[in-house]
Design an enzyme around this catalytic site. Structure first.
Site, PDB file in Angstrom:
ATOM      1  N   ASP A  98    -116.873  79.609-145.605  1.00  0.00           N
ATOM      2  CA  ASP A  98    -117.578  78.647-146.458  1.00  0.00           C
ATOM      3  C   ASP A  98    -118.376  79.431-147.488  1.00  0.00           C
ATOM      4  O   ASP A  98    -118.997  80.442-147.172  1.00  0.00           O
ATOM      5  CB  ASP A  98    -118.529  77.800-145.597  1.00  0.00           C
ATOM      6  CG  ASP A  98    -118.564  76.351-146.033  1.00  0.00           C
ATOM      7  OD1 ASP A  98    -118.855  76.102-147.215  1.00  0.00           O
ATOM      8  OD2 ASP A  98    -118.310  75.461-145.198  1.00  0.00           O
ATOM      9  N   ASP A 203    -118.566  74.972-151.290  1.00  0.00           N
ATOM     10  CA  ASP A 203    -119.474  73.832-151.148  1.00  0.00           C
ATOM     11  C   ASP A 203    -119.898  73.280-152.512  1.00  0.00           C
ATOM     12  O   ASP A 203    -120.322  74.054-153.385  1.00  0.00           O
ATOM     13  CB  ASP A 203    -120.718  74.335-150.384  1.00  0.00           C
ATOM     14  CG  ASP A 203    -121.566  73.211-149.832  1.00  0.00           C
ATOM     15  OD1 ASP A 203    -121.072  72.462-148.982  1.00  0.00           O
ATOM     16  OD2 ASP A 203    -122.738  73.093-150.246  1.00  0.00           O
ATOM     17  N   GLU A 245    -115.009  71.799-152.827  1.00  0.00           N
ATOM     18  CA  GLU A 245    -115.531  70.483-152.466  1.00  0.00           C
ATOM     19  C   GLU A 245    -116.062  69.849-153.749  1.00  0.00           C
ATOM     20  O   GLU A 245    -116.977  70.378-154.375  1.00  0.00           O
ATOM     21  CB  GLU A 245    -116.651  70.621-151.427  1.00  0.00           C
ATOM     22  CG  GLU A 245    -117.046  69.278-150.834  1.00  0.00           C
ATOM     23  CD  GLU A 245    -118.460  69.244-150.260  1.00  0.00           C
ATOM     24  OE1 GLU A 245    -118.727  68.379-149.427  1.00  0.00           O
ATOM     25  OE2 GLU A 245    -119.305  70.067-150.667  1.00  0.00           O
ATOM     26  N   HIS A 318    -117.324  67.619-141.064  1.00  0.00           N
ATOM     27  CA  HIS A 318    -118.676  67.676-140.497  1.00  0.00           C
ATOM     28  C   HIS A 318    -119.670  66.763-141.207  1.00  0.00           C
ATOM     29  O   HIS A 318    -120.799  66.632-140.753  1.00  0.00           O
ATOM     30  CB  HIS A 318    -119.175  69.119-140.531  1.00  0.00           C
ATOM     31  CG  HIS A 318    -119.379  69.614-141.934  1.00  0.00           C
ATOM     32  ND1 HIS A 318    -118.339  69.748-142.831  1.00  0.00           N
ATOM     33  CD2 HIS A 318    -120.498  69.955-142.599  1.00  0.00           C
ATOM     34  CE1 HIS A 318    -118.830  70.160-143.989  1.00  0.00           C
ATOM     35  NE2 HIS A 318    -120.131  70.301-143.880  1.00  0.00           N
ATOM     36  N   ASP A 319    -119.268  66.168-142.327  1.00  0.00           N
ATOM     37  CA  ASP A 319    -120.154  65.256-143.071  1.00  0.00           C
ATOM     38  C   ASP A 319    -119.768  63.794-142.899  1.00  0.00           C
ATOM     39  O   ASP A 319    -120.414  62.915-143.468  1.00  0.00           O
ATOM     40  CB  ASP A 319    -120.085  65.557-144.579  1.00  0.00           C
ATOM     41  CG  ASP A 319    -120.682  66.899-144.949  1.00  0.00           C
ATOM     42  OD1 ASP A 319    -121.572  67.375-144.228  1.00  0.00           O
ATOM     43  OD2 ASP A 319    -120.247  67.456-145.976  1.00  0.00           O
TER      44      ASP A 319
HETATM   45  O1  TEU Z   1    -121.731  68.388-148.801  1.00  0.00           O
HETATM   46  C1  TEU Z   1    -121.998  67.817-150.030  1.00  0.00           C
HETATM   47  C2  TEU Z   1    -121.633  66.399-150.202  1.00  0.00           C
HETATM   48  O2  TEU Z   1    -121.379  66.018-151.302  1.00  0.00           O
HETATM   49  C3  TEU Z   1    -121.599  65.425-149.111  1.00  0.00           C
HETATM   50  O3  TEU Z   1    -120.587  65.620-148.217  1.00  0.00           O
HETATM   51  C4  TEU Z   1    -122.921  65.210-148.474  1.00  0.00           C
HETATM   52  O4  TEU Z   1    -123.398  66.273-147.719  1.00  0.00           O
HETATM   53  C5  TEU Z   1    -122.968  64.050-147.546  1.00  0.00           C
HETATM   54  O5  TEU Z   1    -121.932  63.216-147.693  1.00  0.00           O
HETATM   55  C6  TEU Z   1    -124.263  63.381-147.807  1.00  0.00           C
HETATM   56  O6  TEU Z   1    -124.077  62.034-147.990  1.00  0.00           O
HETATM   57  C7  TEU Z   1    -121.857  69.751-148.657  1.00  0.00           C
HETATM   58  C8  TEU Z   1    -121.742  70.146-147.204  1.00  0.00           C
HETATM   59  O7  TEU Z   1    -120.461  69.814-146.735  1.00  0.00           O
HETATM   60  C9  TEU Z   1    -122.831  69.488-146.429  1.00  0.00           C
HETATM   61  O8  TEU Z   1    -122.732  69.713-145.055  1.00  0.00           O
HETATM   62  C10 TEU Z   1    -124.138  70.030-146.956  1.00  0.00           C
HETATM   63  O9  TEU Z   1    -125.198  69.359-146.350  1.00  0.00           O
HETATM   64  C11 TEU Z   1    -124.258  69.876-148.462  1.00  0.00           C
HETATM   65  O10 TEU Z   1    -123.078  70.247-149.160  1.00  0.00           O
HETATM   66  C12 TEU Z   1    -125.329  70.774-148.980  1.00  0.00           C
HETATM   67  O11 TEU Z   1    -124.953  72.110-148.839  1.00  0.00           O
END
Ligand code: TEU
Length: 547
Positions: A98, A203, A245, A318-319
């Site tokens: 990541d 990310d 992402e 994970h989100d």
């Molecule tokens: O996620 C960013 C993002 O746009 C979303 O997935 C968000 O975290 C979530 O849907 C909130 O509603 C990335 C990572 O995958 C996430 O785990 C982190 O918290 C975030 O960036 C910040 O680094």
């Protein structure tokens, strides 16, 4: 479209905190992951994406990095990381790290310096602005909100200025306009590449370019310059998987990030289909989703990126909540069938499928009874804000049970023993109580399990290139709220996928003429395959034909 290993790959995402704990401290770790390398090999995945394992105070579980070149002490040491890399490579599994470079932790050495004064060497490493009020402290520079509730700005008395944090306060945004920042990032990427990593998952990479007037932060004015520069400086000449992402990207924009001639990224994680159950109030404003809408979005991406760029295929990570709870049916009667049906969809579209840990077991959402049972900073900040506005805990829990990120983060289920075999200690986050029934040991012993179905899907992908590369996506019964029927073509062969998203029999009558030339059954989630009426699908049935 060129052929590459990462288009043919099946990626397995590991959230290290929740995968396997080797030392009984309740937190997953690198040695724990290495101890499961045989499990990953058995499943057949060809790459692993590790969520962040770098030094971090864990405001956002590793997405707040305080040292990009060190391993988080909870997870082990650099030697453990090297052992893990060797364990994976020894089994033919590649490792994707990541890359979190939109922001760092506020405990990163750069930020510790930057917050001190306006003229040190790190003063411009982050995005600092004066406030709008009579005194600087009175009002933030603009009205941007943080993704984790509240303002995206925090006042810092050391500089009498505000810094931008699109995510948590402890995640200050880096200033990509500063060439020194970019140089540091590329240097750090080369450090990991030289250690042998096979790529990066980047990310929120489409948020790194903010215009100086701060009117936009997604897909900002210099984003493509930055990514092309990153490609030249760090990625070029190596055979890597890169996935960006990218929230807020449509297929036209995506083709700028992943177009074959653009020299930016290999593929994107787009979010459009994750919005199907979102009301006007955003993520927590949950509305029922419709299959026609999901099909419209997925079909659009299939058609519009075909031949132009590559996509990733996912329904959870994970989100996001667990896919079988959100898009399938997690009742005891239909959990296994519907998990297999969704897997069939993910593995028969154009793109690279990503399996999130536990998905291959059909793991489900969790329903903790109290808000205080949750650890996720997004849930905590949002619920604190909403409780202050007078909403009830019960009402908030309803949304959290459906959509909260901790649904995906409860520890992995290895067996029916204490804490599902995840830890000998007390797990950092509660377990999903259904682990005696849903766990890897049980699934591996049951030839009819979700696990074995994933194994078959992954094996088919290795055998038939049409699964990865097939194009000219076309659909039947587009208006159906229960049936998803689509076909793809590749080098003279045709793949037909039939899915039933409902708990009732569904007639395929209108498709009879197509079905007549459907070819042979490649895989299906009912034991008797074609045994029944070829003109209808049973509840949550999935069938794939190759002609
Ligand atoms: O996620 C960013 C993002 O746009 C979303 O997935 C968000 O975290 C979530 O849907 C909130 O509603 C990335 C990572 O995958 C996430 O785990 C982190 O918290 C975030 O960036 C910040 O680094």
């Amino acid at each position: 479209m060129t052929k590459t290993w990462w288009k043919e790959a099946v990626v397995y995402q590991i959230y290290p905190r929740s995968f396997m704990d080797s030392n009984g401290d309740g937190v997953g770790d690198l040695a724990g992951i290495a101890s499961k390398a045989d499990y990953l090999a058995e499943l057949g995945v060809t790459a692993v994406w590790l969520s962040p394992v770098y030094a971090s105070p864990n405001a956002d579980n590793g997405y707040d990095i305080s040292d990009y070149r060190a391993i988080m002490s909870d997870f082990g040491t650099m030697a453990d990381w090297e052992d893990l890399l060797a364990a994976l490579h020894g089994r033919g599994i590649r490792l994707v790290m990541d890359l979190v470079v939109n922001h760092t932790s506020d405990e990163h050495a750069w930020f510790i310096e930057s917050r001190k004064s306006k003229d040190g060497p790190y003063a411009d490493y982050y995005i600092w602005r004066n406030g709008r009020g009579g005194t600087c402290e009175e009002a933030p520079p603009n009205d941007w909100g943080s993704w984790f509730s509240g303002s995206a700005w925090k006042y810092e008395s050391g500089r009498d200025q505000w810094y931008l944090h699109l995510f948590a306060e402890k995640q200050p945004d880096l200033n990509w306009e500063n060439p020194k920042v970019r140089g540091e990032v590329y240097d750090m990427m080369r450090f990991w590449l030289d250690k042998g990593v096979d790529g990066f998952r980047m990310d929120v990479i489409n948020m790194i370019s903010k215009d100086p007037a701060l009117t936009v932060y997604m897909n900002g004015p210099r984003i493509h310059d930055f990514l092309q520069e990153m490609n030249r400086e760090a990625l070029a000449g190596r055979d890597l998987l890169t996935v960006g992402e990218t929230p807020g990207v449509d297929p036209a924009l995506a083709s700028l990030y992943v177009g074959e001639d653009r020299r930016e990224l290999g593929m994107v994680f787009q979010f459009e289909h994750m919005g199907v159950d979102e009301g006007k109030g955003g993520k927590w404003d949950v509305v029922p989703w419709k299959l026609t809408r999901l099909k419209e979005i997925l079909g659009k991406w299939q058609r519009e990126l075909d031949g132009r760029g590559w996509n990733s295929l996912y329904l959870n990570n994970h989100d996001q909540p667990r896919m079988v709870s959100r898009f399938g049916n997690d009742s005891p009667q239909w959990r296994v069938k519907s998990a297999k049906m969704l897997a069939t969809m993910l593995h028969t579209m154009q793109g690279t499928p990503y399996i999130y840990q536990g998905e291959e077991l059909g793991m489900t959402n969790v329903r903790f009874p109290k808000l205080s049972d949750y650890e996720d900073i997004e849930i905590r900040n949002w619920s604190r804000e909403q409780l202050a506005l007078g909403r009830s805990e019960a009402e908030l829990l309803k949304a959290v049970h459906y959509r909260g990120r901790d649904n995906a983060r409860t520890p992995m289920h290895w067996n029916a023993g204490p804490n599902a075999g995840f830890t000998a200690g007390k797990p950092w986050l509660g377990m999903n109580p259904n682990y005696p029934e849903i766990n890897a040991e049980r699934a591996m012993a049951d030839p009819d399990s979700v696990f074995h179905y994933y194994k078959r899907l992954i094996a088919l992908r290795k055998e038939y290139p049409i699964l990865a590369y097939g194009g000219r996506f076309r659909e039947w019964m587009a208006e159906s709220e229960a049936v998803y029927a689509y076909g793809r073509e590749f080098e003279g062969s045709r793949l037909l996928t039939l899915l039933n998203f409902s708990d009732r029999d569904q007639s395929l009558g209108e498709m009879a003429s197509t079905l007549a030339k459907r070819g042979r059954l490649l895989i299906g989630n009912y034991a008797d395959g074609e045994g029944t009426d070829p003109e209808s699908l049973r509840p949550y049935e999935a069938r794939v034909y190759l002609a």
